[in-house]
Scaffold this motif. Structure first.
Motif, PDB file in Angstrom:
ATOM      1  N   ARG A 195      51.830  28.676  41.604  1.00 52.35           N
ATOM      2  CA  ARG A 195      50.681  28.812  42.434  1.00 52.35           C
ATOM      3  C   ARG A 195      49.620  27.522  43.343  1.00 52.35           C
ATOM      4  N   TRP A 251      43.614  31.760  34.149  1.00 47.09           N
ATOM      5  CA  TRP A 251      44.632  32.598  34.526  1.00 47.09           C
ATOM      6  C   TRP A 251      44.384  34.643  34.050  1.00 47.09           C
ATOM      7  N   GLU A 311      42.067  35.210  36.469  1.00 48.87           N
ATOM      8  CA  GLU A 311      42.243  35.649  37.818  1.00 48.87           C
ATOM      9  C   GLU A 311      43.627  36.401  37.932  1.00 48.87           C
ATOM     10  N   TYR A 312      43.452  37.330  36.468  1.00 49.19           N
ATOM     11  CA  TYR A 312      44.800  38.008  36.563  1.00 49.19           C
ATOM     12  C   TYR A 312      45.251  38.978  37.733  1.00 49.19           C
ATOM     13  N   ASP A 313      45.792  39.143  38.188  1.00 46.97           N
ATOM     14  CA  ASP A 313      46.656  40.156  39.550  1.00 46.97           C
ATOM     15  C   ASP A 313      47.783  40.800  37.970  1.00 46.97           C
ATOM     16  N   LYS A 329      49.336  46.057  45.442  1.00 44.53           N
ATOM     17  CA  LYS A 329      48.133  47.126  44.603  1.00 44.53           C
ATOM     18  C   LYS A 329      48.198  48.565  44.443  1.00 44.53           C
ATOM     19  N   TYR A 377      42.572  44.231  35.521  1.00 49.21           N
ATOM     20  CA  TYR A 377      42.974  42.799  37.245  1.00 49.21           C
ATOM     21  C   TYR A 377      41.916  42.380  35.744  1.00 49.21           C
ATOM     22  N   GLU A 433      39.433  38.408  39.377  1.00 48.70           N
ATOM     23  CA  GLU A 433      40.371  38.669  40.548  1.00 48.70           C
ATOM     24  C   GLU A 433      39.340  40.179  41.200  1.00 48.70           C
ATOM     25  N   ARG A 434      38.672  41.288  40.056  1.00 55.19           N
ATOM     26  CA  ARG A 434      37.910  42.403  40.356  1.00 55.19           C
ATOM     27  C   ARG A 434      36.939  41.865  41.280  1.00 55.19           C
ATOM     28  N   ASN A 485      37.024  39.097  43.529  1.00 58.45           N
ATOM     29  CA  ASN A 485      37.351  38.999  45.063  1.00 58.45           C
ATOM     30  C   ASN A 485      37.733  40.129  45.363  1.00 58.45           C
ATOM     31  N   MET A 486      38.458  41.009  45.016  1.00 54.36           N
ATOM     32  CA  MET A 486      39.283  42.708  45.209  1.00 54.36           C
ATOM     33  C   MET A 486      38.247  43.438  46.107  1.00 54.36           C
ATOM     34  N   PRO A 535      40.503  29.647  44.647  1.00 49.34           N
ATOM     35  CA  PRO A 535      41.211  29.965  43.825  1.00 49.34           C
ATOM     36  C   PRO A 535      40.042  29.546  42.682  1.00 49.34           C
TER      37      PRO A 535
END
Length: 419
Positions: A234, A306, A309-311, A329, A338, A342-343, A345-346, A356
């Motif tokens: 990262r 984290w 941001e988790y994926d 994905k 997620y 992160e959700r 960002n998607m 980030p």
């Protein structure tokens, strides 16, 4: 148990009694909010598959209990796939330990102080590869024999070892844990081995601050190394330097871009003061607020980041770098696996990599200090002083929540700007 009082977490990371100037820890273990051993174990199926969606919200709300922090971090950082079984993870762990031992053996053959329980703080070689005959150097590296002409990779690596040692001596020196020579040596060994395998980055100041928590949380040295290696996946962009640029510059330019959108007055003021390059924020981005928080609070901040941001495909993105984002994905079935950030960002329809959360964390600190910076900062020295004064006063959870709000605001304004 609900209704039980919050428990201070400082006892898990004991501070030396003479160190009275360390920031006060705000994080407390809160029953019903902090991810407990019981809740963590309940998230696993009988075969070991982890329903990570059950834990992410709890980590964001109350952090992780210190006794399980290391093993939870291994998942948050992508060391393991949550859909793997106990057996698969154990096999992978053994393979990784072997891998680390092989790398460490190579390093020890070049420089036998590696793995000896000692470390060095004086240079052992000149830039043209000649051994240094200084008595202090000979004393520190008395096991390291000269093996004749050295190639460039070995010379470059040997040149880093004393710098790593100097930084190791300075890292988290307020903690009782680092009163033991063996723990200092373990930190030096991990950073030295990492510098050997990552020839692009090698070692840069600040990396010891990122690695230190790993060896405190994970007893096995190889496990700690792999956790650090995943974290560097990262962070390594921040440490990559060329003759013309420093890696962290791209994040600084993103920070400038975000601030310009969400607080244009402050951005203009900083530009007027000659701070439009945002270099005053380098430390916060490079070591993720390690200096601004107590040791315990910085761990709390990291795990919240984290989790947000988790994926769930992180493991595959690291293990199978040829896999496209679309293919990875497809492995995931539920959005709740997620992180919240992160959700968001998607939802963005863009070919560019999302920014980030660390950028928005720094932006939230600037936003909070905006009035003071606008009224009192008459030069860059004032900006640095105002930001230095936040040490010990920041609240990790509040900072994360503000970062999420700013992220939403930023995305909304960017979308409005496109119309």
């Amino acid at each position: 148990m609900w209704g039980a009082p919050a428990e201070p977490a400082d006892s898990y990371y004991e501070v030396r009694p003479e160190c009275t100037d360390v920031p006060e820890t705000k994080f407390k273990i809160r029953p019903g909010k902090t991810l407990s051993v019981r809740k963590w174990q309940a998230a696993f199926a009988p075969d070991g598959q982890l329903d990570i969606g059950k834990t992410l919200g709890r980590i964001h709300r109350g952090g992780i209990h210190p006794t399980i922090r290391g093993e939870v971090w291994e998942f948050l950082l992508g060391c393991f796939d949550p859909r793997s079984t106990y057996e698969e993870r154990e096999q992978l762990r053994m393979e990784r330990r072997e891998h680390y031992d092989k790398w460490k053996t190579v390093c020890r053959e070049i420089f036998p102080v590696i793995g000896s329980g000692q470390f060095i703080t004086a240079p052992v070689i000149t830039e043209d590869g000649q051994p240094i005959q200084d008595p202090l150097v000979l004393q520190e590296a008395d096991n390291a024999g000269n093996k004749g002409p050295l190639d460039k990779r070995i010379i470059n690596w040997l040149l880093l070892l004393h710098q790593i040692g100097l930084d190791v001596k300075r890292t988290d020196r307020s903690l009782v844990f680092y009163e033991k020579q063996e723990n200092l040596a373990k930190l030096w060994d991990i950073l030295s081995v990492y510098a050997w395998i990552d020839t692009d980055v090698g070692y840069c100041q600040g990396m010891s601050d990122l690695c230190s928590p790993m060896i405190i949380l994970l007893e096995n040295e190889a496990d700690a190394f792999w956790c650090f290696e995943r974290m560097m996946r990262r962070m390594r962009g921040n440490f990559r330097c060329t003759e013309s640029s420093v890696g962290v510059e791209s994040q600084l330019s993103h920070l400038a871009m975000v601030t310009q959108v969400i607080d244009p007055k402050l951005h203009q003021h900083l530009e007027t003061l000659g701070g439009g390059d945002y270099l005053f924020a380098v430390r916060m981005l490079m070591v993720l607020f390690r200096r601004e928080f107590s040791f315990c609070d910085s761990l709390y901040l990291w795990e919240m980041m984290w989790a947000l941001e988790y994926d769930p495909d992180l493991f595959y993105l690291y293990e199978e770098p040829t896999l496209s984002l679309e293919e990875s994905k497809m492995r995931s079935r539920s959005m709740r696996h997620y992180g919240k950030f992160e959700r968001e960002n998607m939802k963005i329809k863009s070919d560019e990599a999302p920014l980030p959360i660390s950028v928005f964390l720094v932006a939230s600190v600037l936003k909070e200090k905006s009035t003071k910076l606008l009224q009192e900062a008459r030069g860059l020295d004032d900006v640095v002083k105002i930001l230095n004064d936040i040490t010990g006063s920041l609240d990790a959870k509040k900072a994360c929540n503000e970062a999420i709000k700013l992220h939403k605001k930023y995305l909304k304004k960017v979308e409005e700007g496109k119309k």
